[in-house]
Write an enzyme that holds these catalytic residues in place. Structure first.
Site, PDB file in Angstrom:
ATOM      1  N   CYS A 244     -96.677  90.776  27.342  1.00  0.00           N
ATOM      2  CA  CYS A 244     -97.491  90.428  28.506  1.00  0.00           C
ATOM      3  C   CYS A 244     -96.649  89.650  29.525  1.00  0.00           C
ATOM      4  O   CYS A 244     -95.801  90.247  30.161  1.00  0.00           O
ATOM      5  CB  CYS A 244     -98.753  89.695  28.066  1.00  0.00           C
ATOM      6  SG  CYS A 244    -100.071  89.906  29.265  1.00  0.00           S
TER       7      CYS A 244
ATOM      8  N   GLU B 254     -99.821  92.011  18.990  1.00  0.00           N
ATOM      9  CA  GLU B 254    -100.069  91.038  17.915  1.00  0.00           C
ATOM     10  C   GLU B 254    -101.533  90.991  17.485  1.00  0.00           C
ATOM     11  O   GLU B 254    -101.823  90.596  16.363  1.00  0.00           O
ATOM     12  CB  GLU B 254     -99.562  89.647  18.323  1.00  0.00           C
ATOM     13  CG  GLU B 254    -100.365  88.901  19.384  1.00  0.00           C
ATOM     14  CD  GLU B 254     -99.984  89.249  20.831  1.00  0.00           C
ATOM     15  OE1 GLU B 254     -99.422  90.339  21.061  1.00  0.00           O
ATOM     16  OE2 GLU B 254    -100.285  88.432  21.730  1.00  0.00           O
TER      17      GLU B 254
ATOM     18  N   HIS C 278    -101.083  93.346  24.116  1.00  0.00           N
ATOM     19  CA  HIS C 278    -100.829  92.376  23.036  1.00  0.00           C
ATOM     20  C   HIS C 278    -100.849  93.072  21.678  1.00  0.00           C
ATOM     21  O   HIS C 278    -101.897  93.118  21.029  1.00  0.00           O
ATOM     22  CB  HIS C 278    -101.901  91.276  23.055  1.00  0.00           C
ATOM     23  CG  HIS C 278    -101.824  90.408  24.248  1.00  0.00           C
ATOM     24  ND1 HIS C 278    -101.188  89.193  24.245  1.00  0.00           N
ATOM     25  CD2 HIS C 278    -102.279  90.585  25.514  1.00  0.00           C
ATOM     26  CE1 HIS C 278    -101.266  88.650  25.446  1.00  0.00           C
ATOM     27  NE2 HIS C 278    -101.933  89.478  26.240  1.00  0.00           N
TER      28      HIS C 278
HETATM   29  N1  GLN Z   1    -100.288  85.550  33.500  1.00  0.00           N
HETATM   30  C1  GLN Z   1    -100.049  86.955  33.347  1.00  0.00           C
HETATM   31  C2  GLN Z   1    -101.186  87.798  33.889  1.00  0.00           C
HETATM   32  O1  GLN Z   1    -102.263  87.351  34.102  1.00  0.00           O
HETATM   33  C3  GLN Z   1     -99.776  87.304  31.897  1.00  0.00           C
HETATM   34  C4  GLN Z   1    -100.950  87.110  30.998  1.00  0.00           C
HETATM   35  C5  GLN Z   1    -100.594  87.082  29.531  1.00  0.00           C
HETATM   36  O2  GLN Z   1     -99.430  86.891  29.157  1.00  0.00           O
HETATM   37  N2  GLN Z   1    -101.604  87.240  28.673  1.00  0.00           N
HETATM   38  O3  GLN Z   1    -101.008  88.953  34.140  1.00  0.00           O
END
Ligand code: GLN
Length: 538
Positions: free
Chosen positions: A383, A511, A509
């Site tokens: 992310c 994970e 994600h």
């Molecule tokens: N802050 C970033 C976004 O909103 C990444 C979010 C995250 O890592 N879950 O896109």
């Protein structure tokens, strides 16, 4: 199917006794006997969900397939049982009150005074039953967060009292307490347990089974004492000794016959001794590694291991799969610079840059990525970690000066990561990100295609910003491949550097989807690449 049975897991004496793990272990054992189970978490706070909470409060926010932002215990439930959870599996006081207040505004209470009892407790009971009423489960297991005696958990204990009254043997209460060891007296002490059961009794709930967390084995005399003072047969006093790994707990609970006691109390058949063969195989591999490998986890919540819970657990699953111990070294992103990256990261065989929000530590993440890219050290970006990899590549390979994500620099001349179009009209923070599982189509020539072994996958998301497609060609021509695309909205979900042993970033994600039964392929492959790297640099 017979009537769904309800198991409530409450906690006494103190928090952090591992209620989530006991709950997940009960589910695992019943599942291993062939029963269908689902596991639910109650959080007595007034936030509607943990999505807006800082990780310092309750650790990581776990995201389900249907896009619910939930408590991290749901991650344990999924990792243990390999069954998806959903919005209905996490209930908060905020959500209960929100529903009741909405009904009141709608006029559903027909002029009545709306009160904690019966209206709030009715709504709580409705949320307990909602999963049972699907007809899909033999058991609904509900873990009540907090400790009995807390003011905020009182309505839940009252709702459990009513459920027991209504359901009789179809409902059982498992109370997890602490039996304290007093080193000076060299004795285990049961008084705090007795007090916490008394607190339950004052609220009209007699626990059926008492699970005693303890650092020493409970002798027969201690079990007898608890049985006598807490009104449960001695067979209902169970020991939960400190374990080497959370994954030992289902086996320890099987030895204690916790599942058997639950089945007896709920008049369910005892047939089929729990078959945990695969689970035991996993533990054997986990505990007999052929070597160790050091991997860096770069984030800004390094002092708080719950903040990256699912990532750490995914590494454990991948460890077992590779039969290699992964030693995760957490490194604070704020401490890393281009100048010290080699010193700080030099001994590592791989680097994972964590998800996150906000400016703090971004520069260090970018420096760590640069070091991994230039030194051909395996890199995994999740992310925000992927977004930083795009920024780094933009700046240092493409020469896009001051390239950035508009989350951190709205004025950047090269907005290589930008707010998604449908996020631009959103003001409210709660529950408004791109959340939950979305499809992704993988480019067949990519490394990730080999890793997944399939073209169409689904992964879970939690973000507002995205790779800016305006720059796709520039990145591709310079060697960063958009390896996975969301087919509906053409969003870049995965990137990889073609000319690098293992450099992969994912907007989703992975994970959240790694379980004991199905370790996530990206984590398994990343650990494999790190092992290979460590061997080559020996
Ligand atoms: N802050 C970033 C976004 O909103 C990444 C979010 C995250 O890592 N879950 O896109």
């Amino acid at each position: 199917m017979s009537q769904t049975k309800y198991i409530f897991v409450t906690g006494g004496v103190t928090s952090s006794l591992g209620k989530g793990i006991i709950t997940a272990s009960i589910a695992k054992l019943l599942q291993a006997r062939g029963f269908s189970t689902t596991t639910q978490k109650i959080d007595p706070y007034i936030n509607v969900d943990p999505g807006t909470l800082n990780p310092y409060e309750h650790g990581e926010c776990y995201v389900t397939e249907d896009g619910a932002e939930t408590d991290l215990d749901l991650g344990h439930y999924e990792r243990f049982s390999n069954v998806h959870t959903s919005q209905a599996n996490n209930v908060t006081t905020g959500r209960i009150y929100q529903t009741v207040i909405n009904k009141e505004r709608h006029g559903d209470y027909l002029g009545k005074t709306v009160q904690v009892i019966p209206h709030i407790t009715d709504e709580i009971k409705r949320s307990f039953r909602v999963l049972g009423e699907t007809g899909d489960y033999d058991f609904v297991i509900t873990e009540v967060g907090g400790t009995v005696g807390d003011i905020e958990s009182l309505p839940y204990v009252e709702a459990i009292r009513q459920m027991r009254f209504e359901l009789g043997n179809s409902c059982v209460v498992v109370h997890l307490t602490l039996v304290i060891y007093l080193a000076a007296a060299e004795e285990l002490k049961t008084k705090p347990t007795q007090h916490s059961v008394k607190t339950m009794l004052e609220a009209g709930v007699q626990p059926d089974i008492i699970v005693c967390r303890s650092e020493k084995h409970l002798g027969e005399n201690i079990r007898q004492k608890i049985s006598l003072f807490c009104n449960v047969p001695i067979s209902s006093v169970k020991e939960s000794i400190d374990a080497e790994s959370i994954y030992d707990v289902p086996l320890l609970m099987r030895d204690e016959k916790l599942d058997e006691e639950i089945l007896k109390k709920t008049d369910m058949p005892l047939a089929n001794f729990p078959d945990l063969t695969n689970w035991e195989r996993f533990l054997k591999k986990l505990k007999n590694p052929k070597g160790t490998v050091d991997i860096g986890l770069i984030g800004k919540y390094v002092e708080l291991k719950d903040a990256y819970k699912s990532i750490l657990e995914s590494f454990i699953h991948a460890s077992a799969e590779n039969e290699y111990e992964v030693k995760v070294k957490t490194i604070h992103s704020e401490t890393i610079t281009d100048d010290n990256a080699a010193d700080l990261l030099g001994g590592l065989s791989g680097v994972l840059v964590a998800p996150g929000f906000g400016q703090r530590g971004i520069d260090g993440k970018i420096s760590a990525i640069r070091w991994a890219r230039e030194n051909k050290v395996p890199f995994f970006g999740i992310c925000l970690g992927m977004q930083c990899a795009v920024v780094e590549f933009g700046r240092n390979v493409l020469g896009f000066e001051d390239a950035h994500s508009t989350e951190f620099n709205p004025e950047t001349p090269y907005p290589v990561i930008d707010l998604m179009e449908d996020q631009k009209k959103i003001d409210d923070k709660g529950g408004t990100m791109r959340l939950g599982a979305y499809p992704c189509r993988i480019e067949k020539s990519s490394k990730v295609y080999k890793i997944y072994g399939e073209e169409d996958i689904r992964e879970r998301h939690r973000h507002r910003y995205e790779f800016n497609n305006k720059y796709t060609k520039d990145f591709q021509d310079a060697g960063m491949l958009p390896a996975g695309i969301n087919p509906e909205e053409n969003l870049v979900e995965m990137i990889e550097i073609t000319d690098h042993p293992w450099f992969i970033g994912v907007q989703f994600h992975p994970e959240y989807k790694s379980t004991v039964a199905r370790p996530h392929p990206l984590f398994v492959s990343f650990v494999e690449a790190c092992i290979k790297h460590s061997k080559s640099s020996e």
